[in-house]
Write an enzyme that holds these catalytic residues in place. Structure first.
Site, mmCIF file in Angstrom:
data_model
loop_
_atom_site.group_PDB
_atom_site.id
_atom_site.type_symbol
_atom_site.label_atom_id
_atom_site.label_comp_id
_atom_site.label_asym_id
_atom_site.label_seq_id
_atom_site.Cartn_x
_atom_site.Cartn_y
_atom_site.Cartn_z
ATOM 1 N N CYS C 86 0.841 -1.205 0.000
ATOM 2 C CA CYS C 86 0.000 0.000 0.000
ATOM 3 C C CYS C 86 0.874 1.252 0.000
ATOM 4 O O CYS C 86 1.514 1.523 -1.018
ATOM 5 C CB CYS C 86 -0.955 -0.060 1.203
ATOM 6 N N HIS C 203 -3.522 -5.695 1.360
ATOM 7 C CA HIS C 203 -2.811 -5.905 2.638
ATOM 8 C C HIS C 203 -2.806 -7.380 3.023
ATOM 9 O O HIS C 203 -3.703 -7.851 3.725
ATOM 10 C CB HIS C 203 -3.517 -5.107 3.744
ATOM 11 N N GLU C 205 -1.012 -8.738 5.279
ATOM 12 C CA GLU C 205 -0.806 -8.882 6.732
ATOM 13 C C GLU C 205 -2.138 -8.830 7.490
ATOM 14 O O GLU C 205 -2.212 -9.190 8.659
ATOM 15 C CB GLU C 205 0.146 -7.792 7.256
#
Lengths: 81, 654, 225, 81
Positions: C86, C203, C205
């Site tokens: 990002c 994302h 994560e």
């Protein structure tokens, strides 16, 4: 001394914000609008100095940070106090 | 310092009696800087002068409560040595003048209230109310308020995980922007806002001071007349500076270099300095020449009441200043020792050697006026409480009626709004926006926290007592529906002009209902805020108490959500259904009437319903749970089907 | 395998990336402050999401000049593994480690939702734990994710198989409806020519811990081990 | 016909972006910078029309949509094709 810097998107580069403003103007009834492009307008206060050196450093600022020369063009004017 | 002219006095919303009281407290006339300080501290917003006697009735103790109202935010024990710190606050008036910055600085302010207590903010919710969306200005306010909240919260990296939005004519000129924030900390890391220790340095950290929000605090205390929309009071937020301020403060709290800290909220330097001195039972001597400023020619009263954002006041231990400076230097933040703690209980403000203000601290805090405003029910109260159901024409097509209700802005899906909020950052969000309550897990523990914001102004208009009680019950129901035990709440009381007896009748009765519900459900109030004067050109808002409630899930297994999971499941309705149409969304949207008696709340039965659902949830025998609120059983069932990923329907035998 | 997470003022997802590597994968992970000039010895650098420098002027424009960036560029040019997620992707573009640019989303609004992503090829170091054309669900959260590159640049990316992720429908179809922000050819993630620098808007994560639901992101982190 | 619109923050209104760019220029070694203010620069393409009417409608566009007159000021120039 003040530098006025104008940064615009290069022709052909998509401008979603410009399009959004164009649509909004239409809904507000402004019929004569054929296009809107949005860029940045910076005012940079500079210490008093020679126009030549000032112009050179403003150019460098634009090349290095203020503009992303891949997709943006810039122009600037110098205004002595 | 010159004595204020009559014109000066008129500038501040102080009554003649209040001005006289100031003169007796000082036994001299106040100068213009002192007048500005008094007028900010004695404003409705800071002193709660019209609400203080009513707020005292709230229960504020409880098994989980560590810090109740009075500090910057409430602190509750959530087990395993951890605490939750939370509060809900309003930023209504600034959001009408400049919706983006008004809402953004509302988020900034509530975040500071949390991390000033030593807790890392982990969740944001918001409760918004606007006028109808067919009016362009209301669309403009909604769009920019949402963008302001998103921009500030997203940039800070704090997820916005839930909220509510209502649309009603009474909010056209008075939108409500209430923001809730919750933070987590080890119990041992909690910091308070006391200016203790004579001789300790008083330190200013964060952004420079400008003329932002001058008279912001008093603006929130002044009825918004068209002409009085004070243009220059717009406070501008800088989330990037606040993110650095957050990280610097949390780093600072790991050392024991400071004694107390408070954020500069409404009335900026004035409220932070006098409130910290008041809690520490000490005095403060501050030198305005040391205050970092971003505009030239600022006079003492502007510096004292400016509401520039992202600033904190710290009292450090003598000799530890350099240690504090190093941290704020690392995060590229302004740092300046502006004064010292004294033992004379005086707030002394100077410019170098000249004293510009000298006021006993108690005169600003405990001596602030307290009013018992007159109370009188509105003339039409009996009329609006009467409703003849027989006159209501039965819907020709129930399906059409349901679709109409589902399409009404207040009940329709708000995904297009919360899609603009980052509700996943910090990777704790188990249940995000769109459910009964939001749930975050606690890393390293089986526990989880649930939170919700709720309010129903129509019920409060028709019967403020039951309206207040139902608001508490509704929030508790939402928490139980995600399997959480309600443990404490924060309230944001949005009301019209307190100088009108009808407003105070609503206010006092709403609180009475909330107090009874809090006591019967043993849910204490640990923090809150009052916003009066939500009234413009004689159109006041409905009484709108909004509640932010927090619940605890002892062991999070599979999250409980409203969507039905698979075909064949049994649907059970718990609780009694009575023929009650008063104040319903059906009545308003279909018959455009707001009348009748809100549904009766039987506290005992309500508690038993909540306990049964909670036990069933904890036993893991529920696959979905949802409360029947606006729109009743029909809307609840529709939600459960629409929110189901399995794409199921439901057959109901009435 | 040692991981370094670079932290700029305004980074928000640094703790999230640290948590996946340290707690879930148990890999030694260190946070690297942007004002350092030398990197600790590590095998992988993660440039996390967030709003470095508040995204002021241009997203990633100022972070690109942080003292640590020369070391990051040198590390990448020597073949070290770098992932920009990002805001991190935007910084890698500004730093010239990846080609192209990220413009404002087509809708001009910030978007936070889970989207379907098609893994273009698993021949790359970062995607080797996925199947080619596999459709996974990853969350996005950005206002400037609208990837653009000129025609030559696009041809180059396609020729060297540098496009690793595209926004797709649930059945793997690349369509405009499945494109959340207007990115050219639905591009959601690319790598450099040598394949050691990855930039992606989604994302991973955020989908690595089962308690939060799907875990389609963990395979990307596991590819680093 | 093209209208060039320049939108700036009013004096006294905090400009976080300008502050951040000012600091970034300093770290890049541009010592002569004393302040930076950032605003918007719009190019609005208009149907050919009388300068008078064009000027009037651009003014209205600024008042209604392009500038947030609570915190911004605007000026514009008209450029016939």
């Amino acid at each position: 001394m003040k530098a006025k810097v104008y940064i615009s998107l290069k022709k052909g580069i998509l401008d979603p914000q410009g399009k959004a403003v164009e649509r909004a103007l239409a809904t507000l009834g402004f019929s004569g609008v054929e296009g809107v492009r949005i860029g940045k307008y910076l005012e940079v206060e500079l210490k008093p100095q020679e126009a030549e050196t000032a112009s050179q450093s403003v150019k460098e600022m634009c090349e290095k940070l203020l503009a992303n020369t891949v997709i943006e063009t810039y122009r600037y004017e110098l205004e002595p106090d | 310092m010159s004595d204020p002219t009559a014109e000066d006095i008129a500038k501040h919303p102080l009554s003649p009696d209040e001005y006289k009281k100031i003169c007796t407290l000082l036994d001299r006339k106040p100068n213009s800087c002192e007048l500005a300080i008094f007028s900010a501290m004695w404003s409705e917003h800071c002193s709660y002068k019209s609400s203080r006697i009513h707020l005292k009735r709230f229960p504020t103790e409880g098994e989980h409560v560590i810090e109740g109202p009075g500090e910057n935010a409430g602190v509750v024990d959530i087990g395993e040595g951890m605490v939750a710190v939370f509060k809900i606050e309003s930023h209504n008036h600034p959001s009408y003048i400049e919706p983006y910055q008004g809402a953004a600085t509302g988020v900034g302010g509530i975040l500071r209230d949390i991390f000033t207590m030593g807790a890392r903010p982990v969740a944001l919710l918001n409760s918004l109310r606007f006028g109808p969306l067919d009016v362009p200005k209301n669309r403009y306010l909604l769009e920019h308020v949402v963008e302001g909240i998103a921009a500030y919260g997203n940039c800070m990296g704090v997820p916005t995980i839930g909220g509510e939005i209502y649309f009603h004519e009474v909010y056209s000129k008075n939108p409500l922007v209430n923001v809730f924030c919750l933070g987590i900390a080890k119990r041992s890391e909690i910091v308070t806002a006391k200016a203790g220790g004579v001789g300790n340095p008083v330190i200013y950290v964060g952004s420079k001071t400008g003329r932002d929000g001058i008279h912001g605090a008093t603006m929130a205390s002044a009825e918004l007349t068209e002409a009085a929309e004070k243009r220059h009071t717009v406070q501008v937020g800088d989330p990037f500076t606040e993110k650095r301020l957050l990280e610097a403060c949390l780093e600072l709290f790991k050392s024991d270099a400071i004694v107390g800290i408070q954020d500069m909220g409404a009335a900026g330097l004035t409220s932070s300095s006098s409130e910290m001195a008041d809690r520490g039972k000490t005095g403060l001597d501050i030198d305005l020449l040391k205050v970092p400023r971003r505009e030239e020619g600022m006079i003492p009263e502007e510096l004292m009441i400016s509401e520039s954002q992202e600033r904190m006041l710290i009292v450090a231990k003598k000799g530890r200043e350099a240690e504090v400076e190093k941290i704020f230097h690392k995060w590229d933040l302004d740092f300046s020792v502006i004064g010292v703690v004294t033992d004379d209980q005086m707030l002394r403000v100077r410019e170098g050697d000249t004293i510009v203000a000298e006021i006993p601290v108690y005169a600003l805090t405990s001596e602030a006026p307290v009013y018992e405003r007159p109370i009188k029910p509105p003339k039409f109260q009996e009329i609006i409480q009467s409703l003849n159901v027989d006159l209501l024409q039965e819907p020709s097509s129930y399906s059409e009626t349901l679709l109409t209700l589902l399409a009404s802005p207040t009940l329709a899906s708000k995904e297009w709004v919360y899609r603009q909020y980052d509700h996943m950052v910090q990777t704790n969000t188990v249940t995000g926006p769109g459910a009964d309550a939001a749930v975050i897990r606690l890393k390293g523990s089986k526990r989880a926290l649930a939170m919700t914001v709720d309010g129903n102004s129509t019920y409060c208009l028709l019967n403020p007592y039951y309206g207040g009680a139902i608001t508490v019950a509704e929030a508790a129901r939402n928490l139980v529906c995600v399997g959480a035990l309600p443990i404490a709440l924060s309230d944001c009381l949005n009301f019209a002009n307190p100088e009108k007896p009808e407003t105070m009748w609503h206010f006092s009765a709403c609180i009475e209902g909330m107090v009874d519900a809090c006591e019967r459900f043993s849910i204490p109030v640990v923090s809150g805020n009052v916003s009066f004067y939500n009234e413009a050109l004689d159109q006041g808002i409905y009484p709108t108490p909004v509640i932010g409630m927090v619940g605890l899930i002892k062991s999070l297994e599979t999250p409980l959500t409203p969507g039905f999971k698979e075909a064949g499941e049994h649907i059970i309705l718990i609780g009694e259904t009575r023929e009650e149409f008063g104040g319903t969304v059906y009545l308003k949207e279909i018959h455009s009437q707001e009348r009748g008696y809100p549904p009766v709340l039987d506290f005992g039965k309500e508690k038993r319903v909540q306990d049964v659902v909670l036990k069933a949830a904890e036993a893991g025998i529920l696959t979905a749970a949802h409360d029947c609120s606006e729109g009743g059983l029909a809307l609840a069932l529709a939600d459960c089907c629409l929110l189901s990923e399995a794409g199921v329907g439901a057959i109901i035998k009435l | 395998m040692r991981v370094g997470v670079v932290v700029f003022p305004g980074s928000n997802c640094d703790h999230d990336c640290y948590d996946v590597c340290d707690r879930i994968l148990g890999v030694p992970t260190t946070m690297i402050w942007h004002q350092e000039t030398r990197l600790p010895d590590c095998d992988v650098l993660i440039i996390p999401g967030g709003f470095s420098y508040g995204d002021y002027l241009r997203v990633g424009a100022i972070a690109r000049f942080s003292p640590i960036m020369d070391a990051v560029i040198d590390f990448a040019n020597r073949g070290g593994l770098v992932i920009g997620i990002c805001n991190g992707f935007q910084i890698l573009l500004e730093a010239g480690l990846l080609p192209g640019v990220l413009l404002r989303n087509r809708s001009t609004k910030f978007i936070c939702e889970s989207v379907f992503i098609r893994v273009e090829s698993n021949q790359n170091r970062f995607t080797r734990n996925y199947r080619s054309n596999q459709v996974i669900s990853l969350p996005i959260a950005h206002a400037e994710g609208n990837y653009y590159i000129d025609a030559d640049g696009l041809a180059d990316l396609e020729e060297k198989q540098q496009i690793l992720f595209r926004y797709a429908s649930e059945n793997g179809e690349i369509s405009d409806i499945a494109n959340p922000n207007g990115s050219l050819e639905n591009i959601a993630g690319i790598c450099n020519a040598q394949g050691n620098v990855l930039g992606m808007m989604p994302h991973p994560e955020r989908v690595a811990d089962p308690i939060l639901g799907l875990t389609d992101g963990i395979a990307l982190f596991q590819s680093l081990l």
